[in-house]
Design a protein around this motif. Structure first.
Motif, PDB file in Angstrom:
ATOM      1  N   GLY A  70       0.813  -1.204   0.000  1.00 51.10           N
ATOM      2  CA  GLY A  70       0.000   0.000   0.000  1.00 51.10           C
ATOM      3  C   GLY A  70       0.849   1.256   0.000  1.00 51.10           C
ATOM      4  O   GLY A  70       0.408   2.319  -0.423  1.00 51.10           O
ATOM      5  N   ASN A  71       2.074   1.142   0.478  1.00 51.89           N
ATOM      6  CA  ASN A  71       2.906   2.320   0.697  1.00 51.89           C
ATOM      7  C   ASN A  71       4.374   1.973   0.424  1.00 51.89           C
ATOM      8  O   ASN A  71       5.206   1.994   1.325  1.00 51.89           O
ATOM      9  CB  ASN A  71       2.711   2.767   2.165  1.00 51.89           C
ATOM     10  CG  ASN A  71       3.201   4.166   2.419  1.00 51.89           C
ATOM     11  OD1 ASN A  71       3.304   4.965   1.486  1.00 51.89           O
ATOM     12  ND2 ASN A  71       3.528   4.457   3.664  1.00 51.89           N
TER      13      ASN A  71
ATOM     14  N   TYR B  77     -12.159  -4.131   4.346  1.00 50.42           N
ATOM     15  CA  TYR B  77     -10.835  -4.689   4.072  1.00 50.42           C
ATOM     16  C   TYR B  77     -10.725  -6.121   4.566  1.00 50.42           C
ATOM     17  O   TYR B  77     -10.189  -6.989   3.886  1.00 50.42           O
ATOM     18  CB  TYR B  77      -9.779  -3.801   4.753  1.00 50.42           C
ATOM     19  CG  TYR B  77      -8.383  -4.367   4.741  1.00 50.42           C
ATOM     20  CD1 TYR B  77      -7.626  -4.387   3.579  1.00 50.42           C
ATOM     21  CD2 TYR B  77      -7.815  -4.890   5.905  1.00 50.42           C
ATOM     22  CE1 TYR B  77      -6.342  -4.909   3.568  1.00 50.42           C
ATOM     23  CE2 TYR B  77      -6.537  -5.409   5.905  1.00 50.42           C
ATOM     24  CZ  TYR B  77      -5.803  -5.421   4.740  1.00 50.42           C
ATOM     25  OH  TYR B  77      -4.541  -5.947   4.736  1.00 50.42           O
TER      26      TYR B  77
ATOM     27  N   GLU C 227       3.193   5.075  11.184  1.00 52.63           N
ATOM     28  CA  GLU C 227       2.803   5.123   9.775  1.00 52.63           C
ATOM     29  C   GLU C 227       3.929   5.594   8.868  1.00 52.63           C
ATOM     30  O   GLU C 227       3.911   5.346   7.665  1.00 52.63           O
ATOM     31  CB  GLU C 227       1.565   6.015   9.616  1.00 52.63           C
ATOM     32  CG  GLU C 227       0.344   5.367  10.267  1.00 52.63           C
ATOM     33  CD  GLU C 227      -0.861   6.279  10.320  1.00 52.63           C
ATOM     34  OE1 GLU C 227      -0.846   7.350   9.686  1.00 52.63           O
ATOM     35  OE2 GLU C 227      -1.825   5.908  11.018  1.00 52.63           O
TER      36      GLU C 227
ATOM     37  N   CYS D 269       5.499   2.297   7.813  1.00 54.57           N
ATOM     38  CA  CYS D 269       4.638   1.207   7.319  1.00 54.57           C
ATOM     39  C   CYS D 269       4.701   1.145   5.795  1.00 54.57           C
ATOM     40  O   CYS D 269       4.615   2.166   5.119  1.00 54.57           O
ATOM     41  CB  CYS D 269       3.200   1.459   7.772  1.00 54.57           C
ATOM     42  SG  CYS D 269       2.017   0.259   7.135  1.00 54.57           S
ATOM     43  N   ILE D 270       4.870  -0.096   5.252  1.00 55.24           N
ATOM     44  CA  ILE D 270       4.862  -0.248   3.795  1.00 55.24           C
ATOM     45  C   ILE D 270       3.515  -0.748   3.283  1.00 55.24           C
ATOM     46  O   ILE D 270       3.332  -0.949   2.091  1.00 55.24           O
ATOM     47  CB  ILE D 270       5.979  -1.197   3.298  1.00 55.24           C
ATOM     48  CG1 ILE D 270       5.909  -2.560   3.987  1.00 55.24           C
ATOM     49  CG2 ILE D 270       7.352  -0.558   3.472  1.00 55.24           C
ATOM     50  CD1 ILE D 270       6.875  -3.590   3.418  1.00 55.24           C
ATOM     51  N   GLY D 271       2.586  -0.978   4.192  1.00 54.38           N
ATOM     52  CA  GLY D 271       1.256  -1.414   3.754  1.00 54.38           C
ATOM     53  C   GLY D 271       1.235  -2.816   3.177  1.00 54.38           C
ATOM     54  O   GLY D 271       0.480  -3.102   2.248  1.00 54.38           O
TER      55      GLY D 271
ATOM     56  N   GLY E 140       0.355  -5.504   4.797  1.00 55.70           N
ATOM     57  CA  GLY E 140      -0.833  -6.193   5.291  1.00 55.70           C
ATOM     58  C   GLY E 140      -0.561  -7.450   6.088  1.00 55.70           C
ATOM     59  O   GLY E 140      -1.496  -8.111   6.550  1.00 55.70           O
TER      60      GLY E 140
ATOM     61  N   ALA F  27      -2.103  -7.605   9.564  1.00 54.01           N
ATOM     62  CA  ALA F  27      -3.547  -7.861   9.587  1.00 54.01           C
ATOM     63  C   ALA F  27      -3.818  -9.353   9.419  1.00 54.01           C
ATOM     64  O   ALA F  27      -4.757  -9.889   9.999  1.00 54.01           O
ATOM     65  CB  ALA F  27      -4.242  -7.067   8.485  1.00 54.01           C
TER      66      ALA F  27
ATOM     67  N   ARG G 228      -7.044  -4.961  12.622  1.00 54.27           N
ATOM     68  CA  ARG G 228      -6.245  -4.049  11.807  1.00 54.27           C
ATOM     69  C   ARG G 228      -6.833  -3.954  10.414  1.00 54.27           C
ATOM     70  O   ARG G 228      -7.180  -4.959   9.811  1.00 54.27           O
ATOM     71  CB  ARG G 228      -4.813  -4.572  11.703  1.00 54.27           C
ATOM     72  CG  ARG G 228      -4.063  -4.458  13.008  1.00 54.27           C
ATOM     73  CD  ARG G 228      -2.739  -5.149  12.917  1.00 54.27           C
ATOM     74  NE  ARG G 228      -1.906  -4.789  14.044  1.00 54.27           N
ATOM     75  CZ  ARG G 228      -0.785  -4.074  13.952  1.00 54.27           C
ATOM     76  NH1 ARG G 228      -0.342  -3.677  12.774  1.00 54.27           N
ATOM     77  NH2 ARG G 228      -0.106  -3.763  15.021  1.00 54.27           N
ATOM     78  N   GLU G 229      -6.940  -2.731   9.915  1.00 55.67           N
ATOM     79  CA  GLU G 229      -7.463  -2.535   8.577  1.00 55.67           C
ATOM     80  C   GLU G 229      -6.521  -1.615   7.808  1.00 55.67           C
ATOM     81  O   GLU G 229      -6.101  -0.583   8.312  1.00 55.67           O
ATOM     82  CB  GLU G 229      -8.874  -1.929   8.648  1.00 55.67           C
ATOM     83  CG  GLU G 229      -9.841  -2.844   9.402  1.00 55.67           C
ATOM     84  CD  GLU G 229     -11.295  -2.385   9.351  1.00 55.67           C
ATOM     85  OE1 GLU G 229     -11.628  -1.518   8.518  1.00 55.67           O
ATOM     86  OE2 GLU G 229     -12.083  -2.903  10.155  1.00 55.67           O
ATOM     87  N   LEU G 230      -6.199  -2.027   6.596  1.00 58.24           N
ATOM     88  CA  LEU G 230      -5.320  -1.225   5.753  1.00 58.24           C
ATOM     89  C   LEU G 230      -6.160  -0.114   5.130  1.00 58.24           C
ATOM     90  O   LEU G 230      -7.120  -0.395   4.416  1.00 58.24           O
ATOM     91  CB  LEU G 230      -4.699  -2.093   4.646  1.00 58.24           C
ATOM     92  CG  LEU G 230      -3.604  -1.421   3.829  1.00 58.24           C
ATOM     93  CD1 LEU G 230      -2.310  -1.355   4.621  1.00 58.24           C
ATOM     94  CD2 LEU G 230      -3.366  -2.173   2.533  1.00 58.24           C
TER      95      LEU G 230
ATOM     96  N   ALA H 266      -4.777   5.871   2.251  1.00 56.97           N
ATOM     97  CA  ALA H 266      -3.411   6.184   2.683  1.00 56.97           C
ATOM     98  C   ALA H 266      -2.452   5.024   2.436  1.00 56.97           C
ATOM     99  O   ALA H 266      -1.240   5.228   2.384  1.00 56.97           O
ATOM    100  CB  ALA H 266      -3.410   6.560   4.161  1.00 56.97           C
ATOM    101  N   GLY H 267      -2.974   3.814   2.304  1.00 53.74           N
ATOM    102  CA  GLY H 267      -2.125   2.644   2.081  1.00 53.74           C
ATOM    103  C   GLY H 267      -1.312   2.238   3.287  1.00 53.74           C
ATOM    104  O   GLY H 267      -0.323   1.528   3.164  1.00 53.74           O
ATOM    105  N   VAL H 268      -1.703   2.692   4.459  1.00 54.16           N
ATOM    106  CA  VAL H 268      -1.001   2.287   5.675  1.00 54.16           C
ATOM    107  C   VAL H 268      -1.979   1.601   6.630  1.00 54.16           C
ATOM    108  O   VAL H 268      -3.192   1.770   6.529  1.00 54.16           O
ATOM    109  CB  VAL H 268      -0.324   3.480   6.409  1.00 54.16           C
ATOM    110  CG1 VAL H 268       0.787   4.057   5.567  1.00 54.16           C
ATOM    111  CG2 VAL H 268      -1.347   4.541   6.780  1.00 54.16           C
ATOM    112  N   MET H 269      -1.417   0.814   7.552  1.00 55.01           N
ATOM    113  CA  MET H 269      -2.247   0.035   8.448  1.00 55.01           C
ATOM    114  C   MET H 269      -2.786   0.905   9.567  1.00 55.01           C
ATOM    115  O   MET H 269      -2.056   1.692  10.174  1.00 55.01           O
ATOM    116  CB  MET H 269      -1.407  -1.116   9.009  1.00 55.01           C
ATOM    117  CG  MET H 269      -2.217  -2.214   9.635  1.00 55.01           C
ATOM    118  SD  MET H 269      -3.498  -2.945   8.588  1.00 55.01           S
ATOM    119  CE  MET H 269      -2.548  -3.875   7.388  1.00 55.01           C
TER     120      MET H 269
END
Lengths: 292, 248
Positions: free
Chosen positions: A59-60, A215, B112, B115-117, B119, B122, B130-132, B136-139
């Motif tokens: 995601g990031n 999600y 954040e 965080c690379i997202g 997942g 989660a 936890r929800e991505l 923002a693409g972060v957890m």
């Protein structure tokens, strides 16, 4: 679990690529110069291409470099570190083989070990998860590593090794499928333990917390396509193992038979990996009344 | 560093009373309201006014029906957010060190900026805490309102998580579960507070108080006989009305 195309592509291609690198690292086939270049090119295209496709899953991705920092605890971080180390060491070995017509045996050996360890770390990302009982088992790393090793043997033209190896892979795959089918049920997690309400009586979902999706449901409560699982398993095993073994048995060193063996195997592994994700049930589904 | 910190004496967490929760979702709304405009990236919604709305929430209320072997079924509303586990699997799987558990009070947080997202945290969480965030693409996860509980700019009564502050039924309690003498610890002791999915070994800090025993619902009210329908055939004005309306 959601079978994300980027992750399936990554784990299949890089598994095959690192398997190839492992064989090349121990000097099989013992090639130098232009021929070696072709083999290393394919191996790097598969492994690096796979790794790049995995970043599409993030995601990031701008923080990706930080992912090398937590190798003490995180299998995902270990995978990143091992992958980079394997690619660098094998790069040195490849330079020797391509430009200096020599095989630096020790460097190649270290690179080969690192390549296999990389695939093992990939498999442990899944096998470590207690939340997904189907993955949380020794068959996960054994399947990933054996697919990589013998897929690599096929790609580097080790006909006999690949042929017998695929028979082993087929057996492991069948064991993995059939032992995993009731692992969720026997894991002990139920909607009663999830809610703690089991000592009152039988629990069922009355109202979900949200009317739409979210999600969690998209990522971890994936249920589409399960009804075709049996057919897909058969198809996967035929393409991944049976056809390649037949082709190799008929002596598929080069030519059409070799190409058929490689493509059939590749498509079969994609099918198997798709099922690996699509069939996996996460315990969070219990909260949504979606598990048994 | 995503290694878990040494065991801390302070274990801040929530105690949720399944007996008194009325399922009003006020905690869900206040949580989203506070956390979308404070700590970290906002909690985004997708297609909020369209056909398929979805969005990031740190707290959600499920509702279950429990059928005892005998007697009437019970409806139980079940709020669920991060349990700030002592043995948090979401922390150790993180490849970047973004996911961490604070040594001083045991709160599990996401940095954040690191965080690379991916997942993976989660996936590692059994509770769906936890929800991505899709924008923002972060957890995102419950912070136990870390920006309220220590915030000296707020009046003292507001220095507790937004969900606890807002709960109209008093079903949510906040405190130090590491201190055996704290109000929340005593409450857990008294009411037999329980862990969710204890078989997974996460050792949640948050505890759930089971519903108190209910009466069986077999006794019929003494006025009930008077409510029994008397006339099976309608007559008089109402009968006429019934027949007339039937014809229209």
């Amino acid at each position: 679990m959601h079978p994300a195309p980027s992750v399936i592509l990554f784990s299949v291609l890089s598994g095959l690529g690192f398997g190839m690198l492992a064989w090349l690292g121990i000097g099989k086939p013992p090639m130098t110069g232009m021929f070696a270049f072709v083999f290393f090119f394919i191996a790097y295209a598969l492994s690096v291409g796979g790794l790049l496709s995995a970043t599409f899953h993030l995601g990031n991705p701008k923080n990706s470099l930080k992912a090398f920092s937590q190798w003490r605890t995180s299998w995902l971080s270990r995978e990143g570190c091992c992958a980079v180390a394997a690619l660098m060491i094998m790069g040195i070995y490849a330079i020797g083989a391509i430009f200096f017509e020599t095989h630096w045996v020790i460097i190649g050996g270290i690179g080969a070990i690192l390549s296999i360890v990389t695939v093992f770390t990939t498999s442990m990302i899944y096998a470590q998860l207690k939340t997904v009982p189907r993955w949380n088992h020794w068959t996960t790393p054994v399947l990933f590593v054996s697919l990589s090793v013998f897929g690599g043997a096929l790609m580097t033209g080790q006909v006999t090794v690949a042929m017998y190896g695929f028979v082993v892979v087929g057996l492991i795959q069948v064991i993995a499928w059939f032992t995993s089918d009731n692992r969720f049920a026997s894991s002990g997690s139920t909607i009663e333990t999830a809610t703690g309400l089991g000592n009152i009586g039988k629990v069922r979902m009355f109202e979900p917390p949200h009317t739409g999706t979210n999600y969690l449901l998209k990522e971890m409560v994936y249920v589409i396509g399960r009804k075709h699982a049996a057919k897909l398993r058969l198809l996967a095993i035929i393409l991944m193992v049976v056809i390649p073994v037949l082709m190799l048995g008929m002596g598929a060193q080069h030519g059409v038979k070799a190409i058929v063996a490689v493509f059939s195997h590749l498509v079969g592994v994609f099918a198997s990996r798709w099922l690996f994700f699509a069939e996996a049930e996460h315990v969070v589904g219990l909260y949504y009344g979606k598990r048994g | 560093m995503t290694a878990l910190p040494p065991k801390s004496d302070v274990k801040l967490g929530l105690v949720i009373d399944l007996d008194t929760c009325v399922g009003c979702h006020a905690c869900v709304v206040s949580c989203k309201g506070w956390n979308t405009e404070n700590y970290g990236a906002p909690l985004s919604d997708q297609d909020a006014y369209g056909e398929n709305p979805s969005g990031t929430f740190l707290n959600r209320v499920h509702s279950y029906e429990v059928q005892p072997e005998q007697g009437a079924a019970q409806t139980i509303h079940f709020p669920k957010s991060c349990l700030h586990c002592e043995d948090a699997p979401c922390v150790t799987v993180c490849p970047t060190g973004a996911s961490y558990k604070r040594a001083e009070d045991g709160i599990v947080l996401v940095n954040e900026d690191a965080c690379i997202g991916c997942g993976l945290c989660a996936w590692a969480c059994p509770y769906g805490a936890r929800e991505l965030d899709q924008a923002a693409g972060v957890m995102k996860k419950c912070t136990l309102c870390v920006d309220r509980i220590y915030n000296e700019n707020l009046p003292e009564e507001d220095r507790e998580p937004a969900c606890v502050r807002t709960c109209p039924a008093g079903a949510r309690h906040f405190g130090d579960l590491g201190d055996a003498e704290s109000d929340v610890s005593k409450l857990v002791q008294e009411r037999g507070g329980m862990d969710l999915m204890p078989e997974l070994g996460t050792k949640p800090v948050n505890k759930y108080l089971p519903p108190r025993p209910k009466d069986q619902g077999n006794e019929i009210d003494i006025l009930a006989p008077l409510l029994a329908p008397i006339a099976t055939e309608t007559s008089g004005f109402l009968g006429w009305l019934d027949r007339t309306l039937e014809k229209i």
